[in-house]
Design an enzyme around this catalytic site. Structure first.
Site, short mmCIF file in Angstrom:
data_model
loop_
_atom_site.label_atom_id
_atom_site.label_comp_id
_atom_site.label_asym_id
_atom_site.label_seq_id
_atom_site.Cartn_x
_atom_site.Cartn_y
_atom_site.Cartn_z
N ASP A 38 -1.51 -1.40 5.96
CA ASP A 38 -1.80 -0.93 7.33
C ASP A 38 -3.42 -0.74 7.94
O ASP A 38 -3.95 0.16 8.59
CB ASP A 38 -1.13 0.35 7.84
CG ASP A 38 -1.77 1.56 7.42
OD1 ASP A 38 -2.39 1.43 5.52
OD2 ASP A 38 -1.52 3.40 7.21
N ARG A 93 4.61 16.85 -4.89
CA ARG A 93 3.24 17.29 -5.19
C ARG A 93 3.40 18.66 -5.77
O ARG A 93 3.52 18.80 -5.11
CB ARG A 93 2.14 16.04 -4.29
CG ARG A 93 2.10 15.05 -3.61
CD ARG A 93 2.46 14.60 -2.39
NE ARG A 93 0.64 15.13 -2.31
CZ ARG A 93 -0.49 14.01 -2.41
NH1 ARG A 93 0.30 12.70 -2.37
NH2 ARG A 93 -0.66 14.27 -2.45
N LYS A 133 -7.50 -4.97 -5.72
CA LYS A 133 -6.20 -5.24 -4.78
C LYS A 133 -5.72 -6.87 -5.10
O LYS A 133 -4.26 -7.53 -4.82
CB LYS A 133 -5.18 -4.56 -3.37
CG LYS A 133 -5.55 -3.11 -3.43
CD LYS A 133 -5.24 -2.31 -2.25
CE LYS A 133 -5.43 -1.01 -2.12
NZ LYS A 133 -4.85 -0.55 -0.68
N ASP A 141 0.70 -1.41 0.00
CA ASP A 141 -0.22 -0.09 -0.13
C ASP A 141 0.77 0.99 0.55
O ASP A 141 2.18 0.79 0.09
CB ASP A 141 -1.04 0.15 0.88
CG ASP A 141 -1.96 1.64 1.05
OD1 ASP A 141 -2.54 1.95 -0.28
OD2 ASP A 141 -2.29 1.79 2.28
N LYS A 142 0.09 2.54 0.01
CA LYS A 142 0.99 3.10 -0.26
C LYS A 142 0.89 4.47 1.00
O LYS A 142 1.78 4.42 1.87
CB LYS A 142 0.59 4.79 -0.91
CG LYS A 142 1.38 5.54 -1.40
CD LYS A 142 0.70 6.69 -2.44
CE LYS A 142 -0.07 7.50 -1.98
NZ LYS A 142 -0.07 8.57 -1.23
N THR A 143 -0.40 5.18 1.79
CA THR A 143 -0.43 6.15 2.23
C THR A 143 -0.31 4.90 3.68
O THR A 143 -1.01 4.00 3.38
CB THR A 143 -1.90 6.61 2.12
OG1 THR A 143 -1.88 7.53 0.78
CG2 THR A 143 -1.70 7.65 3.13
N ARG A 148 -6.63 3.87 -7.86
CA ARG A 148 -7.32 4.36 -7.38
C ARG A 148 -8.10 2.62 -7.85
O ARG A 148 -9.04 2.56 -8.43
CB ARG A 148 -8.04 4.88 -8.72
CG ARG A 148 -7.88 5.93 -9.00
CD ARG A 148 -8.27 6.67 -8.01
NE ARG A 148 -9.56 6.96 -7.31
CZ ARG A 148 -9.47 7.94 -6.09
NH1 ARG A 148 -8.48 8.35 -5.54
NH2 ARG A 148 -11.04 7.93 -5.68
N ASP A 152 -6.77 -2.94 3.25
CA ASP A 152 -5.85 -3.72 2.50
C ASP A 152 -5.81 -5.13 3.59
O ASP A 152 -5.55 -6.20 3.20
CB ASP A 152 -4.07 -3.06 3.21
CG ASP A 152 -3.82 -1.08 2.53
OD1 ASP A 152 -4.12 -1.79 0.69
OD2 ASP A 152 -3.20 -0.33 3.69
#
Length: 1099
Positions: free
Chosen positions: A782, A574, A761, A401-403, A755, A786
């Site tokens: 996290d 960003r 996933k 995952d990213k965030t 997205r 996920d």
């Protein structure tokens, strides 16, 4: 009191598979507050819906024993020993049923207790969720009940900082405009505040009595897992902004009233959970395959002995002893079963006991690792299941995952660029740059202060941490639907441009009135505000992605700003572009007319709003751009780089926007400067067909195979992935795109999927798992979004982040930070795989050495099923004499220092693809075991050959012969393990040499004492008699040497001619250590010699 009747129809844009009892129904009818329709309306049919109970456990009290037994007896060894145990109970066999039944009972019991305890923890977590209190409006009053008792149609009161107990339709809020602010971190990983809106007809109802008076009917589609599909409205202008999902949290809003539409396992969060299934490692699958081979060998042995016994006894001239009954066709089957029981020790049931203990005890080394302790969180690594320790050393794909996993989700304002000239943000207000227009600079900072959806919060508690507290006093802080906006406003605050509530202050207290907000959406990729200054001037301020702002600009320093934006994007920052447009009163009236018409539309409201925004946001004047850094977690980039060097492919799966995710990928070095990005997105598939896009990308990456050294990275979004995963139609030439997609991914160094819905996933992970190579996958995240991919992957790891504990509870392992993944895989995973591979091969080897002499002995005892070894030796060989040394080896062996493993990730490649448990190595260990068994048996046979006498003139008997073979066996297999040990401690010495001493002491006691509980004692004085013979001592030494010599010679030759990277490092690490020891020894001797010389001179 005003009575109001609503008849609202809500329908999802796409139908999905129905869930539960209503599979046959296309929609469900919900009566708010369970109020039945008045008489005279259509026939009332009450539908049944599930309660609000969440279930993540695997077993119940009633099905635990049968379900667990079924799963355990799927193991080949367990099922085999159950059959052997039943055979021993039914017929007369050479050994006692206890020899098979007791180890089997121990294995089954230990495993059941372990799995039962793990499931009990899941039950405990479920109960904590299901029993939490919720507030429900009943008969005009607020009633408190447990979450599990909530029903569809209940009107729920949710207060600030509380999580939504189920999926709800927002009826009203404490805010006059009917809005509320929500964080959906546990759903899509975004911790920013999002705005949701109450139903237009009910937003004025603010008390329990008013809400209880509502008579409304909701008709909606059956539950579906997609988080991003919007609600369409037929009779009321409702959208997905009215739907509050379970797991989200109410923020900056005192309270809301909402009605439950999906409860329990039908909520979107629950539908995105995968069912928890038993995960089995590649090592366990190899063990099962080896067991099948050994079972075939066992059957062959039993069949050969049965046939030879029949042939032996068929000779009428042979004098058969009276006790060896003749074999007929009826008795042949029982003889076959008896031989199966006699040779069954070749199947090492104790191996499963040892493996279970090794996994359970070995998991504590992860939890005790101080380097994986995070002082900030005060958390250590957690092992939820120990069945997959060795799988950590076989990972080929990492899905992250990213965030909150790669990033801290903590934005920082880095720089601003006005008219192409950039300044770093200082801590104080600086003078304007003379090269920049003063008017443009002022407008630029006004735009940043005004164009956002930031709210001011005095104090907030999140995960037990209070925000907005400074030096013990309550201070204000900012919250928003976008963390970028918070970073920009905080940056402006550092420049002394303040935001207070809804009043925006710039320089000399110039006040602005907020008139309209044109909210951000992923299609436009920009937002705007219309404001009026205290002097009456009207402005439209707009900010957004460069691709959405530049085409709408008619003036400004476009080229200079574009160059700076591209530079910052490459640096992983960003970026946002800022523009404005002055409005005349007439233009503002036209804007108001457009917006009001679109907002009140009953049909295609979203489409009409988009058209209105498009007409308003045009003819802009470019002011500049900003750069914000989404701070990566500490050492996240280093970890990803190490994983790449270790041969793993890293994919980022996120619910975030493409631009945001791509910037993070650049910052984390997943994408590099020279990486050519390939896009497989909705925007591109709108321009040309999916078929053409896929084949274009396929041709591009195939150039890589033909010598092109370009590094490729792929970006795909959720909508395009759905199209790729959809099976092709027979009447079209589209075919199945999965294989093409996989081929593209294989040739890309990194893949970004943005997205993504939670279930998508899991689909990505499942697609890679089912590919031709069948690689080992690992998923790390996290949040609750996920959980599905964590459950789907071979190994699931949860991060103890800010998004709750759902991922941690459903994971196989949990770590405080992403950086700890490096040591978990490269060190712990490497060690676990090396250790358990040796354990498995060693167990099969020592059991071949153990039982093959028994097979040979049958040729010398008339195939009478006479055991070569005593019953005590048969029982204790795997339990006591040889099990503890290999168990300790499998816990503490370190063939290479852990610092070297961390510094050189490429060593991970040496153990990839289950290389230590491949068939050639398995065959080598088996052949080595057969060779040692032949040397032991025939060496003892030819050395003695019934001519050896003891000191008192007695000849050796069959039990002395068997004891001699068994003694050589125990010492040989123990010395073999000692030769394979690289990491020696006092514990190794104690256990290895202690096990040999225990064998000798036990044999002396077993044969030296007349035990009263034995009916007969055939081993009395046998061991002492053997040790009293000098030739026996010589034979033991010679046979042990002859057994071990070929393996030692083979290792020396292989290391000299074909050394692996690991073996080279072992030699390089050993030589400096030896030199240091030698230098230390020399230094001590020189000092001692010098001291003695000085002493003599003084004398």
């Amino acid at each position: 009191m005003l009575q109001h009747t609503l008849n609202t129809l809500l329908s999802f844009s796409l139908s999905s598979q129905c869930v539960g009892e209503e599979n046959w129904v296309d929609s469900r009818t919900i009566y708010i507050g369970h109020k039945e329709p008045p008489p005279g309306t259509e026939a009332f049919i009450q539908q049944r819906f599930p309660d609000n109970r969440i279930v993540s456990s695997k077993y119940t009290f009633w099905n635990f024993i049968p379900k667990n037994m079924f799963e355990q007896f799927r193991r080949v060894a367990n099922f085999y020993f159950l059959i052997i145990f039943l055979v021993q109970l039914m017929i007369d066999t050479p050994t006692s049923p206890i020899t098979s039944g007791l180890p089997l009972f121990f294995v089954i019991t230990v495993t059941a207790i372990k799995q039962g305890y793990e499931d009990w923890l899941r039950h405990k977590a479920d109960n904590a969720v299901n029993q939490c209190p919720v507030h429900v409006v009943q008969h005009g009053k607020v009633v408190r009940k447990q979450s599990r008792k909530l029903r569809v149609g209940d009107v729920v009161l949710v207060k600030e900082d509380e999580s939504f107990p189920c999926d709800l339709i927002l009826l009203s809020s404490s805010r006059d405009d009917g809005t509320c602010y929500v964080t959906t971190a546990s759903l899509d990983g975004e911790s920013s505040h999002k705005t949701y809106y109450a139903v237009q007809d009910t937003k004025a109802y603010h008390t329990e009595q008013e809400v209880d008076s509502i008579h409304a009917t909701i008709e909606c589609e059956q539950p579906q897992p997609d988080l991003y599909k919007s609600l369409l409205s037929v009779f009321r202008p409702l959208g997905s902004e009215n739907l509050l999902l379970r797991g989200a949290t109410l923020k900056n809003t005192e309270y809301i009233y909402a009605v439950a539409i999906y409860t329990g396992m039908e909520t979107k969060m629950a539908l995105n959970y995968q069912s928890k299934s038993q995960k089995r490692s590649a090592v366990e699958k190899s063990m099962n395959a080896y067991l099948v081979v050994y079972l075939c060998i066992l059957i062959s042995k039993a069949l050969i002995n049965t046939v030879l016994k029949y042939v032996w006894q068929a000779d009428p001239n042979r004098d058969e002893p009276w006790y060896n009954e003749r074999t007929d066709l009826v008795r042949a089957f029982t003889d076959f079963l008896a031989f199966m029981v006699l040779f069954n020790y070749i199947i090492p049931v104790s191996m499963y006991v040892t493996v279970e203990m090794q996994k359970f005890l070995g998991s504590y080394f992860i939890m005790w690792d101080d380097e994986m302790f995070d002082e900030e969180l005060g958390e250590r690594a957690v092992v939820n299941t120990s069945d997959l320790n060795e799988e950590l050393g076989q990972v080929e794909y990492v899905f992250t995952d990213k965030t909150g996993t790669l990033t801290e989700n903590n934005m920082e304002f880095i720089e601003c660029c006005v008219d192409g000239h950039c300044d770093l943000v200082p801590s104080y207000l600086i003078d304007s740059c003379p090269r920049v227009s003063a008017e443009h600079e002022e407008l630029f900072f006004r735009a940043l202060c005004l164009c956002h959806t930031v709210q001011v919060k005095e104090e907030e508690t999140v995960d037990g941490i209070k925000h907005g507290i400074h030096q013990g006093k309550s201070t204000s802080f900012y919250i928003s639907s976008s963390p970028d906006e918070v970073a920009l406003v905080e940056g402006m605050k550092r420049w002394n441009f303040n935001v207070t509530a809804m009043l925006f202050v710039f320089c000399f207290l110039i006040r602005f009135e907020l008139l309209e907000v044109l909210t951000f959406d992923s299609v436009r990729r920009r937002m705007s505000v219309i404001v009026r200054s205290s002097t009456g001037e009207l402005y439209l301020f707009c900010k957004g992605a460069d691709s959405s702002i530049f085409p709408r600009v008619i003036s400004g320093k476009v080229d200079q700003v574009r160059a700076r934006v591209e530079h910052n994007a490459v640096e992983g920052l960003r970026t946002l572009c800022v523009a404005y447009r002055p409005l005349s009163p007439e233009q503002y009236q036209e804007v108001c007319h457009l917006l009001s018409g679109a907002k009140l539309a009953l049909q295609d409201r979203d489409k009409r709003l988009a058209e209105a925004y498009d007409l308003i946001e045009k003819d802009l004047i470019l002011l500049g751009a900003t750069a914000v850094e989404d701070r990566l977690q500490e050492k996240a980039a280093d970890t990803i780089e190490s994983l790449h060097k270790a041969g793993m492919k890293v994919w980022v799966l996120t619910g975030d926007k493409m631009e945001t995710a791509a910037a993070t990928c650049y910052a984390s070095k997943l994408f590099r400067r020279n990486t050519q990005i390939l896009e497989l997105t909705t925007k591109r598939t709108e321009e040309q067909s999916l078929h053409d896009v896929l084949f274009d990308l396929s041709r591009t990456v195939l150039r890589h195979l033909s010598g092109d050294c370009t590094d490729y990275g792929l970006i795909i979004d959720g909508a395009t992935l759905s199209a790729v995963m959809r099976p092709g139609q027979e009447d079209s030439n589209s075919g199945n795109y999965k294989e093409i997609f996989l081929e593209i991914c294989r040739n890309c160094s990194a893949v970004l999927c943005c997205r993504m819905a939670p279930l998508q996933k899991a689909q990505i992970v499942k697609l890679i798992k089912a590919s031709e190579e069948h690689p080992i996958t690992l998923a790390i995240g996290d949040g609750a979004n996920d959980v599905s991919m964590i459950l789907e992957a071979h190994v699931g790891i949860g991060i103890m982040g800010k998004e709750g504990r759902q991922a941690v509870r459903n994971s196989d392992y949990a770590i405080p930070k992403f950086k700890h993944l490096k040591k978990m895989l490269l060190v712990h995973g490497h060690y676990y795989y090396i250790r358990i591979s040796e354990l498995v091969q060693y167990f099969f080897y020592k059991n071949v050495c153990f039982i093959f002499p028994q097979f040979l002995y049958q040729f010398f005892c008339g195939f009478s099923q006479q055991p070569l070894y005593d019953t005590a030796y048969l029982t204790l060989y795997n339990i006591s004499f040889t099990s503890l040394p290999i168990l300790l080896y499998s816990l503490i062996e370190q063939h290479i220092n852990m610092d070297i493993l961390k510094k050189d990730p490429s060593l991970y490649r040496d153990i990839a693809k289950n290389c230590l448990l491949r068939w050639p190595i398995f065959i080598y260990w088996t052949v080595l075991g057969v060779y040692d068994a032949i040397v032991m048996f025939f060496g003892a046979y030819f050395l003695f050959d019934n001519t050896t006498f003891t000191s008192n003139g007695q000849m050796f008997g069959n039990w002395t012969f068997g004891t001699l073979v068994f003694t050589v066996l125990v010492f040989t297999v123990t010395f073999k393990l000692a030769l394979d040990t690289h990491y020696w401690t006092w514990i190794n010495h104690f256990v290895i040499w202690g096990s040999l001493i225990f064998f000798v002491v036990f044999s002396l006691l077993w044969g030296g004492i007349i035990w009263p509980f034995l009916n007969y004692q055939r081993m009395y004085y046998v061991f002492m008699q053997m040790l009293s013979s000098g030739p026996a001592w010589l034979s033991i030494i010679l046979l042990i040497t002859a057994s071990l010599l070929p393996d030692v010679v083979k290792k020396v030759i292989w290391r000299a001619l074909w050394p692996t990277t690991t073996e080279r490092i072992q030699v390089c690490a050993f030589i400096p250590y030896s030199l240091i020891k030698f230098a230390s020894f020399c230094r001590v001797n020189i000092n001692q010699h010098a001291s003695s010389s000085v002493l003599q001179m003084s004398n």
